[in-house]
Design an enzyme around this catalytic site. Sequence first.
Site, mmCIF file in Angstrom:
data_model
loop_
_atom_site.group_PDB
_atom_site.id
_atom_site.type_symbol
_atom_site.label_atom_id
_atom_site.label_comp_id
_atom_site.label_asym_id
_atom_site.label_seq_id
_atom_site.Cartn_x
_atom_site.Cartn_y
_atom_site.Cartn_z
ATOM 1 N N CYS A 133 -4.889 3.653 -7.850
ATOM 2 C CA CYS A 133 -4.844 2.816 -9.061
ATOM 3 C C CYS A 133 -5.944 1.746 -9.026
ATOM 4 O O CYS A 133 -6.764 1.651 -9.953
ATOM 5 C CB CYS A 133 -3.463 2.205 -9.212
ATOM 6 S SG CYS A 133 -2.789 1.474 -7.714
HETATM 7 N N1 LIG Z 1 3.025 3.116 -8.154
HETATM 8 C C1 LIG Z 1 1.729 3.156 -8.514
HETATM 9 O O1 LIG Z 1 1.232 2.298 -9.263
HETATM 10 C C2 LIG Z 1 0.842 4.260 -8.034
HETATM 11 C C3 LIG Z 1 1.267 5.163 -7.078
HETATM 12 N N2 LIG Z 1 0.425 6.144 -6.650
HETATM 13 C C4 LIG Z 1 0.867 7.102 -5.655
HETATM 14 O O2 LIG Z 1 1.778 8.005 -6.274
HETATM 15 C C5 LIG Z 1 2.756 8.439 -5.330
HETATM 16 C C6 LIG Z 1 4.143 8.129 -5.893
HETATM 17 O O3 LIG Z 1 4.260 6.726 -6.075
HETATM 18 P P1 LIG Z 1 5.501 6.029 -6.783
HETATM 19 O O4 LIG Z 1 5.923 6.818 -7.965
HETATM 20 O O5 LIG Z 1 5.125 4.630 -6.950
HETATM 21 O O6 LIG Z 1 6.616 6.186 -5.623
HETATM 22 P P2 LIG Z 1 8.167 5.882 -5.635
HETATM 23 O O7 LIG Z 1 8.507 5.292 -4.325
HETATM 24 O O8 LIG Z 1 8.513 5.115 -6.863
HETATM 25 O O9 LIG Z 1 8.836 7.360 -5.751
HETATM 26 C C7 LIG Z 1 8.654 8.309 -4.765
HETATM 27 C C8 LIG Z 1 9.368 9.623 -5.136
HETATM 28 O O10 LIG Z 1 9.144 10.527 -4.055
HETATM 29 C C9 LIG Z 1 10.392 11.080 -3.629
HETATM 30 N N3 LIG Z 1 10.322 11.365 -2.191
HETATM 31 C C10 LIG Z 1 10.182 10.491 -1.178
HETATM 32 N N4 LIG Z 1 10.054 11.147 -0.006
HETATM 33 C C11 LIG Z 1 10.118 12.479 -0.307
HETATM 34 C C12 LIG Z 1 10.044 13.676 0.452
HETATM 35 N N5 LIG Z 1 9.852 13.654 1.770
HETATM 36 N N6 LIG Z 1 10.171 14.880 -0.178
HETATM 37 C C13 LIG Z 1 10.355 14.917 -1.514
HETATM 38 N N7 LIG Z 1 10.433 13.813 -2.295
HETATM 39 C C14 LIG Z 1 10.315 12.620 -1.692
HETATM 40 C C15 LIG Z 1 11.409 10.060 -4.004
HETATM 41 O O11 LIG Z 1 12.563 10.827 -4.080
HETATM 42 P P3 LIG Z 1 14.056 10.380 -4.358
HETATM 43 O O12 LIG Z 1 14.206 10.504 -5.818
HETATM 44 O O13 LIG Z 1 14.863 11.370 -3.634
HETATM 45 O O14 LIG Z 1 14.205 8.987 -3.869
HETATM 46 C C16 LIG Z 1 10.859 9.523 -5.333
HETATM 47 O O15 LIG Z 1 11.263 10.365 -6.399
HETATM 48 C C17 LIG Z 1 2.451 7.688 -4.027
HETATM 49 O O16 LIG Z 1 1.667 8.513 -3.202
HETATM 50 C C18 LIG Z 1 1.636 6.500 -4.486
HETATM 51 O O17 LIG Z 1 0.801 6.054 -3.481
HETATM 52 C C19 LIG Z 1 -0.819 6.313 -7.188
HETATM 53 C C20 LIG Z 1 -1.278 5.469 -8.152
HETATM 54 C C21 LIG Z 1 -0.474 4.359 -8.641
HETATM 55 C C1 LIG Z 2 0.965 -3.170 -4.972
HETATM 56 C C2 LIG Z 2 0.778 -1.993 -4.046
HETATM 57 O O1 LIG Z 2 1.396 -1.919 -3.011
HETATM 58 N N1 LIG Z 2 -0.081 -1.053 -4.427
HETATM 59 C C3 LIG Z 2 -0.356 0.142 -3.666
HETATM 60 C C4 LIG Z 2 -1.363 0.992 -4.367
HETATM 61 C C5 LIG Z 2 -0.765 2.115 -5.129
HETATM 62 C C6 LIG Z 2 -1.695 3.332 -5.193
HETATM 63 O O2 LIG Z 2 -2.583 3.570 -5.978
HETATM 64 O O3 LIG Z 2 -1.512 4.069 -4.209
HETATM 65 P P1 LIG Z 2 -2.093 5.232 -3.307
HETATM 66 O O4 LIG Z 2 -3.523 5.065 -3.042
HETATM 67 O O5 LIG Z 2 -1.306 5.035 -2.097
HETATM 68 O O6 LIG Z 2 -1.797 6.470 -4.057
HETATM 69 C C7 LIG Z 2 -0.950 -0.166 -2.287
HETATM 70 O O7 LIG Z 2 -1.681 -1.129 -2.143
HETATM 71 O O8 LIG Z 2 -0.766 0.671 -1.390
#
Ligand SMILES: NC(=O)C1=CN([C@@H]2O[C@H](COP(=O)(O)OP(=O)(O)OC[C@H]3O[C@@H](n4cnc5c(N)ncnc54)[C@H](OP(=O)(O)O)[C@@H]3O)[C@@H](O)[C@H]2O)C=CC1
Ligand SMILES: CC(=O)N[C@@H](CCC(=O)OP(=O)(O)O)C(=O)O
Length: 318
Positions: A133
């Site tokens: 992000c």
């Molecule tokens: N949040 C953000 O702004 C951003 C996040 N990302 C990336 O996107 C990905 C998801 O982030 P985010 O949505 O924030 O994460 P969350 O913690 O909100 O959700 C994670 C999801 O993954 C599931 N999960 C966790 N462990 C496992 C596993 N071993 N096997 C299957 N499912 C699993 C959880 O399942 P359950 O429903 O069972 O709890 C949940 O549905 C991460 O890699 C993050 O770094 C990228 C860009 C931006």
């Molecule tokens: C506030 C906060 O914790 N932000 C996340 C970034 C989320 C994201 O883009 O994550 P990935 O590169 O892990 O997909 C972090 O710094 O790790």
Amino acid sequence: MRRLALIGGRGYTGSELLKLLVDHPGIELALASSGSQAGSPIREQVPNWPDPDRTYTALAVDEVARVDAEIWVLALPNGKSAPWVEAIEKAHPDALILDLGADWRFDEAWVYGLSEWNRDALVGARRIANPGCYATGAQFGLLPIRDWLVRPPVIFGVSGFSGAGRTPSPRNDPDRLRDNLIPYSLSGHVHEREVSTRLGRPVRFHPHVAPFFRGISLTMAIDLADPTSGAELLAHFEACYAGEALVRVSEAIPEIRDVAGTPSLAVGGFTVDERNPHRASLVVVLDNLLKGAASQALQNINLAFGLDERSGLEFIDS
Ligand SMILES: NC(=O)C1=CN([C@@H]2O[C@H](COP(=O)(O)OP(=O)(O)OC[C@H]3O[C@@H](n4cnc5c(N)ncnc54)[C@H](OP(=O)(O)O)[C@@H]3O)[C@@H](O)[C@H]2O)C=CC1
Ligand SMILES: CC(=O)N[C@@H](CCC(=O)OP(=O)(O)O)C(=O)O
């Protein structure tokens, strides 16, 4: 209709993708997996989900063969996607796999999904590593001036706490966040490496997390080889992003509230030090859950299948 399976479907990014799929004319949901919410209605997490009876499904990695889907989106914590990729590749060799996490961003066999900057490679792609992000915002601010840099830019980033995901951590702890701003990973954040690698130039990155829910603001301090002016930088960025529907360029400093809830990214506030015209600053804002994750993922999926890049995104404000 192309069928999409979402692994990690009740997380923040997965929920945003489900919201967008509701209005996508060419993609339907095959399955949204969740261990913790299995059997509970998707509508509890995604209020606009049309079918009140559609529920999350528990899916083990060795069960992917039974899911009929040609698009697989992984919205899992970092470090968890490899067994899923292996199983999907085996069961569905022609599928598109898109990972929202960081696990494949440095793997050359995967196409890096910075949509506007990598369209040619995304057309027809079957393995897409969606960018981070903060890294998305930083690259939109720095790629247009990559060749003008003489020193590593210093990027000050502030993210809403949804950036830390739903899984409890010190960076989404409401007590710690209240009336606070938390600096972390002051060197070596994965997005520092990601931006440096893609830019081909080193950068410094200082992330912070704040008590608001969604959105990122990045203020960048830049040293340039040649003297410049705010007007010159504005004109350069306007020319670079001319015709890009999801990139706004402004003279004014953009703020998170300008883009939160939208798939757009904004860059502006081009400022040059009166005493040293080699020294510039600019600001980029984006929604971490949309352009920083789910809406950029949808742009990439659309590009991969030759669909209109903005399918599914017309219905949210841009
Ligand atoms: N949040 C953000 O702004 C951003 C996040 N990302 C990336 O996107 C990905 C998801 O982030 P985010 O949505 O924030 O994460 P969350 O913690 O909100 O959700 C994670 C999801 O993954 C599931 N999960 C966790 N462990 C496992 C596993 N071993 N096997 C299957 N499912 C699993 C959880 O399942 P359950 O429903 O069972 O709890 C949940 O549905 C991460 O890699 C993050 O770094 C990228 C860009 C931006
Ligand atoms: C506030 C906060 O914790 N932000 C996340 C970034 C989320 C994201 O883009 O994550 P990935 O590169 O892990 O997909 C972090 O710094 O790790």
